[in-house]
Write a protein that holds these residues in place. Structure first.
Motif, PDB file in Angstrom:
ATOM      1  N   GLY A   1       0.681  -1.525  -0.070  1.00 16.64           N
ATOM      2  CA  GLY A   1       0.267   0.117  -0.003  1.00 16.64           C
ATOM      3  C   GLY A   1       1.264   1.434  -0.007  1.00 16.64           C
ATOM      4  O   GLY A   1       0.203   2.453   0.505  1.00 16.64           O
ATOM      5  N   GLY A   2       2.154   0.898  -0.108  1.00 13.71           N
ATOM      6  CA  GLY A   2       2.817   2.367   0.051  1.00 13.71           C
ATOM      7  C   GLY A   2       2.708   2.852  -1.787  1.00 13.71           C
ATOM      8  O   GLY A   2       2.555   1.776  -2.258  1.00 13.71           O
ATOM      9  N   ASN A   3       3.172   4.347  -2.096  1.00 13.54           N
ATOM     10  CA  ASN A   3       3.790   4.905  -2.446  1.00 13.54           C
ATOM     11  C   ASN A   3       4.875   4.269  -3.291  1.00 13.54           C
ATOM     12  O   ASN A   3       5.723   3.796  -2.599  1.00 13.54           O
ATOM     13  CB  ASN A   3       3.179   6.059  -2.674  1.00 13.54           C
ATOM     14  CG  ASN A   3       3.579   6.828  -2.148  1.00 13.54           C
ATOM     15  OD1 ASN A   3       5.142   6.480  -1.736  1.00 13.54           O
ATOM     16  ND2 ASN A   3       3.350   8.307  -1.356  1.00 13.54           N
ATOM     17  N   ALA A   4       5.455   5.050  -4.730  1.00 17.09           N
ATOM     18  CA  ALA A   4       7.341   4.987  -5.453  1.00 17.09           C
ATOM     19  C   ALA A   4       7.721   5.849  -3.974  1.00 17.09           C
ATOM     20  O   ALA A   4       9.158   5.237  -4.246  1.00 17.09           O
ATOM     21  CB  ALA A   4       6.327   5.912  -6.525  1.00 17.09           C
ATOM     22  N   PHE A   5       7.496   6.498  -3.501  1.00 19.83           N
ATOM     23  CA  PHE A   5       8.515   7.689  -2.112  1.00 19.83           C
ATOM     24  C   PHE A   5       8.364   6.308  -1.290  1.00 19.83           C
ATOM     25  O   PHE A   5       9.722   6.361  -0.980  1.00 19.83           O
ATOM     26  CB  PHE A   5       7.380   8.263  -2.209  1.00 19.83           C
ATOM     27  CG  PHE A   5       7.552   9.818  -3.065  1.00 19.83           C
ATOM     28  CD1 PHE A   5       8.507   9.990  -4.441  1.00 19.83           C
ATOM     29  CD2 PHE A   5       6.510   9.675  -3.283  1.00 19.83           C
ATOM     30  CE1 PHE A   5       7.961  10.357  -5.587  1.00 19.83           C
ATOM     31  CE2 PHE A   5       5.728  10.042  -4.827  1.00 19.83           C
ATOM     32  CZ  PHE A   5       6.207  10.928  -5.954  1.00 19.83           C
ATOM     33  N   ASP A   6       7.641   5.520  -0.499  1.00 17.88           N
ATOM     34  CA  ASP A   6       7.386   4.591   0.416  1.00 17.88           C
ATOM     35  C   ASP A   6       8.706   3.538   0.036  1.00 17.88           C
ATOM     36  O   ASP A   6       9.679   3.461   0.447  1.00 17.88           O
ATOM     37  CB  ASP A   6       6.610   3.883   0.788  1.00 17.88           C
ATOM     38  CG  ASP A   6       5.659   4.963   1.186  1.00 17.88           C
ATOM     39  OD1 ASP A   6       6.026   6.158   2.707  1.00 17.88           O
ATOM     40  OD2 ASP A   6       4.028   4.904   0.358  1.00 17.88           O
ATOM     41  N   ALA A   7       8.490   3.412  -1.272  1.00 18.15           N
ATOM     42  CA  ALA A   7       9.188   2.183  -1.866  1.00 18.15           C
ATOM     43  C   ALA A   7      11.083   2.525  -1.997  1.00 18.15           C
ATOM     44  O   ALA A   7      11.322   1.951  -1.986  1.00 18.15           O
ATOM     45  CB  ALA A   7       8.891   1.632  -3.266  1.00 18.15           C
ATOM     46  N   ALA A   8      10.936   3.669  -2.412  1.00 20.47           N
ATOM     47  CA  ALA A   8      11.818   4.190  -2.652  1.00 20.47           C
ATOM     48  C   ALA A   8      13.119   4.300  -2.038  1.00 20.47           C
ATOM     49  O   ALA A   8      14.679   4.073  -1.761  1.00 20.47           O
ATOM     50  CB  ALA A   8      12.061   5.726  -3.445  1.00 20.47           C
ATOM     51  N   VAL A   9      12.967   4.421  -0.731  1.00 21.92           N
ATOM     52  CA  VAL A   9      13.572   5.294   0.473  1.00 21.92           C
ATOM     53  C   VAL A   9      13.759   3.384   1.152  1.00 21.92           C
ATOM     54  O   VAL A   9      15.063   3.756   1.381  1.00 21.92           O
ATOM     55  CB  VAL A   9      12.142   5.043   1.887  1.00 21.92           C
ATOM     56  CG1 VAL A   9      13.285   5.489   2.943  1.00 21.92           C
ATOM     57  CG2 VAL A   9      11.936   7.036   1.504  1.00 21.92           C
ATOM     58  N   ALA A  10      12.491   2.192   1.257  1.00 21.14           N
ATOM     59  CA  ALA A  10      12.846   1.063   1.649  1.00 21.14           C
ATOM     60  C   ALA A  10      13.954   0.429   0.571  1.00 21.14           C
ATOM     61  O   ALA A  10      15.597   0.337   1.129  1.00 21.14           O
ATOM     62  CB  ALA A  10      11.691   0.272   1.041  1.00 21.14           C
TER      63      ALA A  10
ATOM     64  N   THR B   1       4.039   7.755   2.629  1.00 21.76           N
ATOM     65  CA  THR B   1       3.194   7.593   3.794  1.00 21.76           C
ATOM     66  C   THR B   1       3.580   6.597   5.060  1.00 21.76           C
ATOM     67  O   THR B   1       2.393   6.510   6.404  1.00 21.76           O
ATOM     68  CB  THR B   1       1.621   6.840   2.758  1.00 21.76           C
ATOM     69  OG1 THR B   1       2.390   5.706   1.996  1.00 21.76           O
ATOM     70  CG2 THR B   1       1.465   8.107   1.459  1.00 21.76           C
ATOM     71  N   LEU B   2       4.601   5.783   4.368  1.00 22.98           N
ATOM     72  CA  LEU B   2       4.234   4.822   5.519  1.00 22.98           C
ATOM     73  C   LEU B   2       5.310   5.282   6.799  1.00 22.98           C
ATOM     74  O   LEU B   2       5.734   6.225   6.992  1.00 22.98           O
ATOM     75  CB  LEU B   2       4.915   3.523   4.996  1.00 22.98           C
ATOM     76  CG  LEU B   2       4.191   2.981   3.761  1.00 22.98           C
ATOM     77  CD1 LEU B   2       5.125   1.528   3.562  1.00 22.98           C
ATOM     78  CD2 LEU B   2       2.835   2.070   3.996  1.00 22.98           C
ATOM     79  N   SER B   3       5.391   4.255   7.763  1.00 26.40           N
ATOM     80  CA  SER B   3       5.654   5.053   9.147  1.00 26.40           C
ATOM     81  C   SER B   3       7.796   4.301   9.137  1.00 26.40           C
ATOM     82  O   SER B   3       8.243   3.324   8.030  1.00 26.40           O
ATOM     83  CB  SER B   3       6.221   3.760  10.344  1.00 26.40           C
ATOM     84  OG  SER B   3       5.946   2.279   9.839  1.00 26.40           O
TER      85      SER B   3
END
Length: 597
Positions: free
Chosen positions: A35-44, A127-129
């Motif tokens: 459910g994360g967006n592209a930016f959450d995914a980029a950080v991970a 959006t994620l923690s």
């Protein structure tokens, strides 16, 4: 029958993630599925790349990021390039008897900027923690990951050096006093413990997501991480000068710095707007090459023809000459003192005149515009003049690694909403500086990209960003995110990415075909990494080009060096068009991967 490619171009509607390591790409897709967006995914993905490609980047490195929400007016740059210490002056290095900043050790350290840049992206775009994006990296660091053979090859030459000079690195990267085994599980428990402690202290700020992110930033730059760096950098250790020196970086330097949001610089090309970071990177080189090539009739020449290679290579020579003369942090402040702005470098009038310098034969000169020759004459004489002693300098490419560039990582992501991000993390290489014992990772040595010669755009100045080679690309079309791409490779990044881009735009190649197509590069400028050698006239080219093309290039005066068939480039790319998302990654080095659905 479609042309053969090493793998299919990934197509779908939900999302596409591409990076220089398959594990990181898989994590990015998992974040999108969560459910994360592209930016959450980029950080991970960024944090996982630190763990699984430790010879190419690390927690103590840096990253420029270009991010664009699907409904933004324009993309923005997040600057994760830390600055030089306040004590880092040309006079300080002169007092040590040095004419150039060393390539390894403690002296070339800058503030590690990657962590804060990822936190800024997560806070403002995600959006994620913090826990959700850090957990995959912590898991790989604790439970293990298959160590790349190239990582092992980076450790093998420095085993004795680590034991004798950098014992903290020996403890971190050797197994029973020997190099770890390729393709076997390797763990980084100290890095895992560092990130677990940051997460634990961040969660003490309460349940609020943004409060936790802000607390994590404070812990890294003002808390136990900065304190550990400060203590360690006071003790002299061996570097590439062959002598022991203490570091100049302090905890106070770290506390004074934070990542920033900045506008991109851009250039209109064939109905698209190509966005790069500013003159503190080499990114505008890509734009200058486009400005020089703007009137080229690419349809009249083939994508692997000698005319294509010659034209692109000669444009690169002119653009990179301007980089040496005019690129640097704070260069805009010098415009009234003979400096040159990006607007001047990209102007039609300037490039109309510069274009006339591209002839039928290869140039053997380094020719910056705006009478920049006198500005760089001193560094041309200095480039490559100081020997490197010890484990090597600059980007970590030393025997037994093949003598090709590529020591950085990259990621591009697009999600189902049309959000897009491109980032090129690097620095903190395990073999570039000693591991900070309490943290388990090394600190960036990016200050080696500055010159001690006064009066240059990239002259060392306290509190300034070194001109970095790191250079992601994001392209908009009709004001919407369209394409993101980039590559590791130091000075070659904006050469390999540009060639890929031209083959997409002018020849209709899909992403994977454009990436797979044979590559080439020039070395016609002082390298950005110690010992900063140049090879005027050198054209390095993959062996898949035809013999006729190679002979024609030699006839044009190029100093042609034929490389292995798949030696150059590690380009990644994603796109959003035709109501679909697309993704691709280079098969070179056999580790990059695109995933999507």
């Amino acid at each position: 029958m479609p042309p053969f490619t090493t793998r299919p171009e990934i197509k779908g509607t939900f999302g596409a993630v591409t990076s220089t390591h398959w594990l990181a790409s898989s994590v990015g897709m998992a974040i999108l599925e969560k459910g994360g967006n592209a930016f959450d995914a980029a950080v991970a993905v960024g944090f996982v790349l630190q763990i699984v490609e430790p010879h190419l980047n690390g927690p103590g490195g840096e990253v420029p990021i270009i991010a664009m929400r699907h409904d933004d007016d324009a993309p923005r740059v997040i600057c994760g390039q830390g600055v030089t210490p306040r004590a880092a002056t040309p006079e300080a290095f002169a007092a040590l008897g040095l004419k150039m900043v060393p390539g390894t050790g403690l002296l070339p350290a800058v503030v590690p900027g990657a962590f804060d840049a990822w936190m800024l992206l997560l806070r403002d775009y995600g959006t994620l923690s913090l826990e959700e994006v850090l957990t995959p990296a912590i898991g790989y660091a604790e439970q293990g990951f298959p160590l790349l053979s190239r990582a092992v090859s980076s450790i093998v030459p420095v085993i004795d050096f680590f034991k004798q000079q950098w014992p903290s690195s020996a403890e971190q990267w050797l197994v029973d006093g020997q190099a770890p085994k390729a393709d076997k599980l390797f763990r980084s428990p100290r890095i895992a413990a560092t990130y677990r402690r940051i997460l634990s202290e961040a969660q003490m700020a309460g349940p609020d997501r943004e409060a936790q992110i802000e607390r994590a930033r404070e812990v890294f730059y003002k808390g136990f991480v900065a304190e550990a760096v400060d203590r360690f950098y006071r003790e002299p250790l061996m570097d590439s000068t062959g002598k022991r020196h203490a570091g100049l970086l302090t905890g106070d330097d770290m506390a004074r710095w934070s990542a920033t949001l900045e506008p991109t610089v851009s250039y209109r090309y064939h109905g698209m707007e190509v966005h790069k970071a500013g003159l503190w990177t080499q990114g505008p080189v890509f734009l200058q090459q486009l400005a020089l090539l703007k009137e080229t009739d690419f349809q009249a020449i083939g994508p692997e023809s000698p005319e294509f290679v010659h034209c692109v290579a000669e444009a690169a020579k002119l653009a990179f000459a301007d980089r040496e003369a005019w690129y640097g942090d704070g260069e805009r402040e010098r415009e009234g003192e003979g400096g040159v702005s990006i607007e001047m470098l990209l102007s039609d009038e300037y490039n109309r005149a510069r274009r006339q310098l591209i002839g039928e034969h290869a140039s053997g000169e380094i020719r910056p515009g705006f009478e920049g020759e006198s500005r760089i004459s001193s560094i041309l004489a200095l480039a490559g003049s100081e020997p490197t002693i010890g484990p090597g300098g600059g980007e970590p490419t030393f025997a037994p690694l093949p003598s090709v560039e590529g020591d950085t990582v990259h990621l591009d992501i697009v999600d189902r909403f049309g959000n897009m991000v491109s980032a090129t993390p690097s620095g903190g290489w395990l073999q570039s500086s000693p591991s900070v014992p309490e943290l388990g990772f090394s600190i960036s040595t990016r200050a080696q990209m500055t010159w001690l010669t006064p009066g240059l755009a990239s002259t060392l100045m306290p509190g300034r960003r070194p001109r970095t080679t790191l250079t992601p690309t994001l392209v908009t079309r009709s004001g919407k995110p369209y394409l993101a791409l980039g590559s590791p490779g130091g000075d070659q990044q904006d050469q390999w990415s540009l060639t890929t881009f031209l083959r997409i735009v002018h020849y209709g190649f899909d992403l994977q075909r454009a990436i797979d197509a044979p590559q080439f590069q020039i070395r016609h400028f002082p390298a950005s990494f110690h010992p900063r050698e140049s090879a005027v006239g050198r054209l390095m080219i993959e062996g898949r080009f035809s013999k006729d093309t190679l002979e024609a290039l030699r006839a044009k005066g190029h100093d042609v060096t034929v490389m292995d068939d798949w030696a150059l480039g590690r380009v990644c790319a994603v796109a959003r068009c035709d109501d679909m998302v697309h993704g691709a990654a280079s098969a070179r080095h056999m580790q990059g991967y695109a995933v999507g659905r």
